[in-house]
Design a protein around this motif. Sequence first.
Motif, PDB file in Angstrom:
ATOM      1  N   ILE A  18       0.877  -1.161   0.000  1.00 35.51           N
ATOM      2  CA  ILE A  18       0.000   0.000   0.000  1.00 35.51           C
ATOM      3  C   ILE A  18       0.919   1.216   0.000  1.00 35.51           C
ATOM      4  O   ILE A  18       1.823   1.322   0.835  1.00 35.51           O
ATOM      5  CB  ILE A  18      -0.975   0.003   1.190  1.00 35.51           C
ATOM      6  N   ALA A  19       0.714   2.107  -0.957  1.00 40.41           N
ATOM      7  CA  ALA A  19       1.544   3.303  -1.091  1.00 40.41           C
ATOM      8  C   ALA A  19       0.784   4.503  -0.532  1.00 40.41           C
ATOM      9  O   ALA A  19      -0.439   4.603  -0.679  1.00 40.41           O
ATOM     10  CB  ALA A  19       1.909   3.531  -2.553  1.00 40.41           C
ATOM     11  N   PHE A  20       1.517   5.405   0.113  1.00 40.12           N
ATOM     12  CA  PHE A  20       0.920   6.616   0.671  1.00 40.12           C
ATOM     13  C   PHE A  20       1.922   7.752   0.611  1.00 40.12           C
ATOM     14  O   PHE A  20       3.113   7.543   0.420  1.00 40.12           O
ATOM     15  CB  PHE A  20       0.448   6.376   2.116  1.00 40.12           C
ATOM     16  N   ARG A  21       1.404   8.952   0.762  1.00 45.04           N
ATOM     17  CA  ARG A  21       2.252  10.143   0.679  1.00 45.04           C
ATOM     18  C   ARG A  21       2.395  10.801   2.048  1.00 45.04           C
ATOM     19  O   ARG A  21       1.454  10.868   2.820  1.00 45.04           O
ATOM     20  CB  ARG A  21       1.666  11.142  -0.306  1.00 45.04           C
ATOM     21  N   LEU A  22       3.602  11.271   2.290  1.00 48.45           N
ATOM     22  CA  LEU A  22       3.917  12.140   3.424  1.00 48.45           C
ATOM     23  C   LEU A  22       4.631  13.337   2.819  1.00 48.45           C
ATOM     24  O   LEU A  22       5.699  13.172   2.216  1.00 48.45           O
ATOM     25  CB  LEU A  22       4.831  11.434   4.431  1.00 48.45           C
ATOM     26  N   HIS A  23       4.023  14.498   2.922  1.00 47.72           N
ATOM     27  CA  HIS A  23       4.502  15.694   2.235  1.00 47.72           C
ATOM     28  C   HIS A  23       4.540  15.344   0.748  1.00 47.72           C
ATOM     29  O   HIS A  23       3.562  14.844   0.242  1.00 47.72           O
ATOM     30  CB  HIS A  23       5.811  16.185   2.836  1.00 47.72           C
ATOM     31  N   LEU A  69       3.427   9.731  11.506  1.00 47.08           N
ATOM     32  CA  LEU A  69       4.472   8.974  10.818  1.00 47.08           C
ATOM     33  C   LEU A  69       5.556   9.886  10.254  1.00 47.08           C
ATOM     34  O   LEU A  69       6.733   9.538  10.278  1.00 47.08           O
ATOM     35  CB  LEU A  69       3.860   8.101   9.716  1.00 47.08           C
ATOM     36  N   ALA A  70       5.175  11.057   9.764  1.00 48.83           N
ATOM     37  CA  ALA A  70       6.174  11.994   9.238  1.00 48.83           C
ATOM     38  C   ALA A  70       7.175  12.358  10.336  1.00 48.83           C
ATOM     39  O   ALA A  70       8.390  12.329  10.122  1.00 48.83           O
ATOM     40  CB  ALA A  70       5.505  13.246   8.680  1.00 48.83           C
ATOM     41  N   LYS A  76       9.030  16.997   8.891  1.00 48.14           N
ATOM     42  CA  LYS A  76       8.131  17.970   9.508  1.00 48.14           C
ATOM     43  C   LYS A  76       6.801  17.279   9.803  1.00 48.14           C
ATOM     44  O   LYS A  76       6.313  16.497   8.988  1.00 48.14           O
ATOM     45  CB  LYS A  76       7.937  19.150   8.555  1.00 48.14           C
ATOM     46  N   SER A  77       6.208  17.539  10.952  1.00 46.13           N
ATOM     47  CA  SER A  77       4.945  16.899  11.337  1.00 46.13           C
ATOM     48  C   SER A  77       3.859  17.140  10.297  1.00 46.13           C
ATOM     49  O   SER A  77       3.811  18.190   9.666  1.00 46.13           O
ATOM     50  CB  SER A  77       4.461  17.418  12.688  1.00 46.13           C
ATOM     51  N   THR A  78       2.996  16.159  10.168  1.00 42.92           N
ATOM     52  CA  THR A  78       1.871  16.248   9.249  1.00 42.92           C
ATOM     53  C   THR A  78       0.796  17.142   9.851  1.00 42.92           C
ATOM     54  O   THR A  78       0.472  17.029  11.026  1.00 42.92           O
ATOM     55  CB  THR A  78       1.273  14.845   9.002  1.00 42.92           C
ATOM     56  N   VAL A  79       0.252  18.041   9.025  1.00 42.52           N
ATOM     57  CA  VAL A  79      -0.910  18.824   9.426  1.00 42.52           C
ATOM     58  C   VAL A  79      -2.099  18.149   8.769  1.00 42.52           C
ATOM     59  O   VAL A  79      -2.258  18.189   7.551  1.00 42.52           O
ATOM     60  CB  VAL A  79      -0.783  20.295   8.974  1.00 42.52           C
ATOM     61  N   ALA A  80      -2.897  17.480   9.591  1.00 39.13           N
ATOM     62  CA  ALA A  80      -4.006  16.686   9.065  1.00 39.13           C
ATOM     63  C   ALA A  80      -5.080  17.575   8.453  1.00 39.13           C
ATOM     64  O   ALA A  80      -5.324  18.686   8.918  1.00 39.13           O
ATOM     65  CB  ALA A  80      -4.595  15.834  10.174  1.00 39.13           C
ATOM     66  N   ASN A  81      -5.694  17.064   7.372  1.00 42.33           N
ATOM     67  CA  ASN A  81      -6.807  17.751   6.728  1.00 42.33           C
ATOM     68  C   ASN A  81      -7.798  16.699   6.221  1.00 42.33           C
ATOM     69  O   ASN A  81      -7.642  15.515   6.513  1.00 42.33           O
ATOM     70  CB  ASN A  81      -6.299  18.654   5.594  1.00 42.33           C
ATOM     71  N   VAL A  99      -0.756   8.329  10.810  1.00 45.15           N
ATOM     72  CA  VAL A  99      -1.336   9.427  10.051  1.00 45.15           C
ATOM     73  C   VAL A  99      -0.480   9.671   8.814  1.00 45.15           C
ATOM     74  O   VAL A  99       0.743   9.839   8.916  1.00 45.15           O
ATOM     75  CB  VAL A  99      -1.426  10.713  10.902  1.00 45.15           C
ATOM     76  N   VAL A 100      -1.129   9.662   7.648  1.00 46.60           N
ATOM     77  CA  VAL A 100      -0.460   9.941   6.381  1.00 46.60           C
ATOM     78  C   VAL A 100      -1.237  11.045   5.668  1.00 46.60           C
ATOM     79  O   VAL A 100      -2.415  11.275   5.954  1.00 46.60           O
ATOM     80  CB  VAL A 100      -0.359   8.675   5.498  1.00 46.60           C
TER      81      VAL A 100
END
Length: 159
Positions: A18-23, A69-70, A76-81, A99-100
């Motif tokens: 499973i692929a996901f993005r961080l930044h 996870l970031a 840099k921490s993820t800002v959830a949206n 969180v991704v």
Amino acid sequence: MTGTLRMAGFDGETLEIIAFRLHEQEFCVKTTTIREIRGWAPSTPIPHSPPEVIGVMNLRGTVIPIIDLAHKLGMKSTVANERSAIVVAEVHSMVIGLVVDRVSDILTVQGSQVQPVPEVTSSFDKSSAEGIIANESGMICFLNLARMFKERDVEELAA
């Protein structure tokens, strides 16, 4: 020298990831470690928790830790949206939420496509990365959650 990663269980094996993005970076994990993917929902903060722990959430009656996870990866921490997701994974027999920024795809790759992580410096810790997958859309860093979250660390998250 072929440049492919020669690891037990990868060579000649078909991998579901499973692929996901961080930044703006792409990461992936084996689907066998994933329990489910949930839309973003706020979590309840826990005082004095490690910096990568955002809080906890109720997953059908079970309280699980939610990890940025970031931040865990030194980013840099993820800002959830509203596009963010929580990837619910099982690591060392414990369920955690990661969180991704967004889930990209579920892919099938050949083990021979996983290449070793290059040595950046002698102090570079590449233990959390299983390897790199180069495909037509870019590079995907293959994470090893079991090495990333040591068993002792996971036990502390549960405490």
